[in-house]
Design an enzyme around this catalytic site. Sequence first.
Site, PDB file in Angstrom:
ATOM      1  N   CYS A 134      33.629  42.525  41.911  1.00  0.00           N
ATOM      2  CA  CYS A 134      34.157  43.553  41.162  1.00  0.00           C
ATOM      3  C   CYS A 134      35.643  43.895  41.336  1.00  0.00           C
ATOM      4  CB  CYS A 134      33.366  45.005  41.745  1.00  0.00           C
ATOM      5  SG  CYS A 134      34.408  46.697  40.880  1.00  0.00           S
TER       6      CYS A 134
ATOM      7  N   CYS B 174      37.287  47.202  42.119  1.00  0.00           N
ATOM      8  CA  CYS B 174      37.005  47.780  43.479  1.00  0.00           C
ATOM      9  C   CYS B 174      37.880  47.676  44.446  1.00  0.00           C
ATOM     10  CB  CYS B 174      35.609  47.023  43.878  1.00  0.00           C
ATOM     11  SG  CYS B 174      34.195  47.546  42.977  1.00  0.00           S
TER      12      CYS B 174
END
Length: 118
Positions: free
Chosen positions: A34, A37
């Site tokens: 991700c 993230c």
Amino acid sequence: MPENPLITVTDENFADVVLGAQLPVLVDFWAKWCGPCRPLAVSLAELAPEFEGRALIAKLDSDENPETTRRYRVMSMPTLLFFRAGIVTATLVGLRPKNVLRTALTTAIDPAESYANR
């Protein structure tokens, strides 16, 4: 600032660390793949010392902890769940600026505080 001021939670310790916490807890559901993230984790690490003693900030790798991820129906990364007394009180999905995270944490600690500052 400590090297990693964020608490790591797993399927095995989630109940003890998050649900059993005396303080409000923000859990960052993230994954290695991700992109958003990573900057979110940096913001949370910067905020952690500011909220020490008032809230816990934890990270849960969703790929490595599928049971908890499924239990809370986390479908997108990153997802932030705010817990108070073991109950989800708020959810944020996606990358958010640090000031939004600070406000969300302040509200999680004392919901009345957010209304007083409007």
